[in-house]
Motif scaffolding. Structure first.
Motif, PDB file in Angstrom:
ATOM      1  N   LEU A  17       0.833  -1.202   0.000  1.00 43.60           N
ATOM      2  CA  LEU A  17       0.000   0.000   0.000  1.00 43.60           C
ATOM      3  C   LEU A  17       0.865   1.250   0.000  1.00 43.60           C
ATOM      4  O   LEU A  17       0.571   2.231  -0.689  1.00 43.60           O
ATOM      5  CB  LEU A  17      -0.921   0.009   1.221  1.00 43.60           C
ATOM      6  N   GLU A  39      -2.042  10.552   1.730  1.00 45.68           N
ATOM      7  CA  GLU A  39      -2.886   9.924   2.748  1.00 45.68           C
ATOM      8  C   GLU A  39      -2.776   8.406   2.694  1.00 45.68           C
ATOM      9  O   GLU A  39      -2.768   7.733   3.732  1.00 45.68           O
ATOM     10  CB  GLU A  39      -4.349  10.333   2.548  1.00 45.68           C
ATOM     11  N   LEU A  40      -2.669   7.862   1.459  1.00 48.78           N
ATOM     12  CA  LEU A  40      -2.474   6.414   1.315  1.00 48.78           C
ATOM     13  C   LEU A  40      -1.219   5.970   2.046  1.00 48.78           C
ATOM     14  O   LEU A  40      -1.215   4.953   2.754  1.00 48.78           O
ATOM     15  CB  LEU A  40      -2.332   6.037  -0.164  1.00 48.78           C
ATOM     16  N   LEU A  42       0.391   7.506   4.537  1.00 50.27           N
ATOM     17  CA  LEU A  42       0.218   7.624   5.988  1.00 50.27           C
ATOM     18  C   LEU A  42      -0.578   6.442   6.528  1.00 50.27           C
ATOM     19  O   LEU A  42      -0.266   5.886   7.587  1.00 50.27           O
ATOM     20  CB  LEU A  42      -0.511   8.925   6.321  1.00 50.27           C
ATOM     21  N   ASN A  43      -1.610   6.028   5.780  1.00 56.37           N
ATOM     22  CA  ASN A  43      -2.442   4.929   6.245  1.00 56.37           C
ATOM     23  C   ASN A  43      -1.701   3.602   6.222  1.00 56.37           C
ATOM     24  O   ASN A  43      -1.935   2.750   7.074  1.00 56.37           O
ATOM     25  CB  ASN A  43      -3.697   4.841   5.393  1.00 56.37           C
ATOM     26  N   ASN A  46       0.217   3.567   9.314  1.00 60.19           N
ATOM     27  CA  ASN A  46      -0.697   3.321  10.430  1.00 60.19           C
ATOM     28  C   ASN A  46      -0.994   1.839  10.576  1.00 60.19           C
ATOM     29  O   ASN A  46      -1.045   1.316  11.690  1.00 60.19           O
ATOM     30  CB  ASN A  46      -2.015   4.061  10.196  1.00 60.19           C
ATOM     31  N   LEU A  47      -1.199   1.171   9.433  1.00 58.78           N
ATOM     32  CA  LEU A  47      -1.503  -0.268   9.487  1.00 58.78           C
ATOM     33  C   LEU A  47      -0.349  -1.037  10.118  1.00 58.78           C
ATOM     34  O   LEU A  47      -0.565  -1.927  10.949  1.00 58.78           O
ATOM     35  CB  LEU A  47      -1.790  -0.785   8.072  1.00 58.78           C
ATOM     36  N   MET A  69      -3.123  10.438  12.868  1.00 63.67           N
ATOM     37  CA  MET A  69      -4.399  10.899  12.314  1.00 63.67           C
ATOM     38  C   MET A  69      -4.596  12.385  12.573  1.00 63.67           C
ATOM     39  O   MET A  69      -5.081  13.117  11.709  1.00 63.67           O
ATOM     40  CB  MET A  69      -5.548  10.109  12.922  1.00 63.67           C
TER      41      MET A  69
END
Lengths: 103, 172
Positions: A17, A39-40, A42-43, A46-47, A69
């Protein structure tokens, strides 16, 4: 109980990702889509943090996701304001048409 | 096939597909919509990791607040389709994409060759992922970063208002 997925699968998914996000940032011209690719990325990170948090039993990972976030929300507000200011000045959101700082 | 494998596969494939969809659409609205789908898939993945609080905040903050902002700006600027995805296939873009893909391959093959060996979630995973666990840590150990983030959000709020204001010295 959902416990039979190894940690590595989450890490692999997260890496994939993240790289999709990197490719979006590199190849796209539209500033808003570049922003969404950020944003992708950052996510994806986060995962990774949530996965480590759940597998190692440490709450710090999920606290960090909370802060990421918050920073992403701040970044969204400022980034989109910059895009708006840019559009007012140059009538475009395509980053290759903006060369104010190009020498 | 266990239920957890099915759920993980469903959310993982959905997340990758919607991410690819996001970066390949010409229409920014279509890209934003698939990004919202991506956030929901990630929330599902967080639930498989027993992180209920993070999953709900993901939907509230990302799919709710941030994407509303993005869609609002797209609407405000009245953006159409991009004429071309890229101006031309430049050397720099090609090399950058190749390097990124190479990085992904390295990580994936590295993890497949030498797994971390952590195969089961921690026994406390369900407890620390709940709101009580997060709240306890957030308001005791991490109280200073929490306050710092509130100042950051205030600064971002002021910055956004200043930047988006119409006339700032008639310049930028």
């Amino acid at each position: 109980m959902l416990q039979s997925i190894p940690l590595d699968w989450y890490l692999i998914l997260s890496a994939v990702l993240f790289v999709i996000g990197v490719i979006g940032v590199i190849t796209r011209r539209n500033a808003i889509i570049i922003f969404m690719s950020l944003e992708l990325m950052l996510n994806a990170v986060n995962l990774t943090m949530v996965a480590f948090s759940a597998f190692l039993g440490d709450v710090a990972g999920q606290i960090f996701v909370f802060f990421v976030m918050a920073v992403a929300a701040a970044e969204a507000a400022v980034g989109l304001a910059i895009v708006l200011a840019l559009f007012r000045k140059k009538q475009t959101v395509y980053v290759d048409e903006v060369n104010l700082m190009k020498w | 096939m266990n239920l957890d494998v099915i759920l993980f596969a469903l959310f993982a494939i959905g997340a990758v597909a919607s991410a690819v969809f996001t970066i390949t659409r010409r229409n920014p609205v279509a890209a934003a919509m698939s990004l919202i789908g991506h956030f929901f898939m990630l929330a599902g993945l967080y639930l498989t990791l027993h992180a209920q609080f993070v999953a709900v905040v993901q939907v509230l903050v990302y799919a709710g607040a941030i994407m509303v902002l993005v869609v609002f700006v797209i609407m405000l600027l009245n953006l159409g389709n991009e004429q071309q995805l890229t101006e031309r296939i430049s050397m720099r873009t090609t090399i950058g994409t190749l390097v990124a893909a190479l990085f992904a391959m390295q990580v994936v093959t590295g993890l497949l060759a030498r797994p971390t060996g952590v195969n089961t979630q921690h026994a406390d995973a369900a407890m620390i992922g709940a709101t009580a666990g997060i709240g306890n840590a957030l308001f005791t150990t991490y109280i200073f970063p929490f306050e710092a983030v509130s100042i950051l959000l205030l600064a971002a709020l002021i910055g956004a208002v200043i930047l988006a204001k119409r006339h700032l010295h008639e310049g930028i």
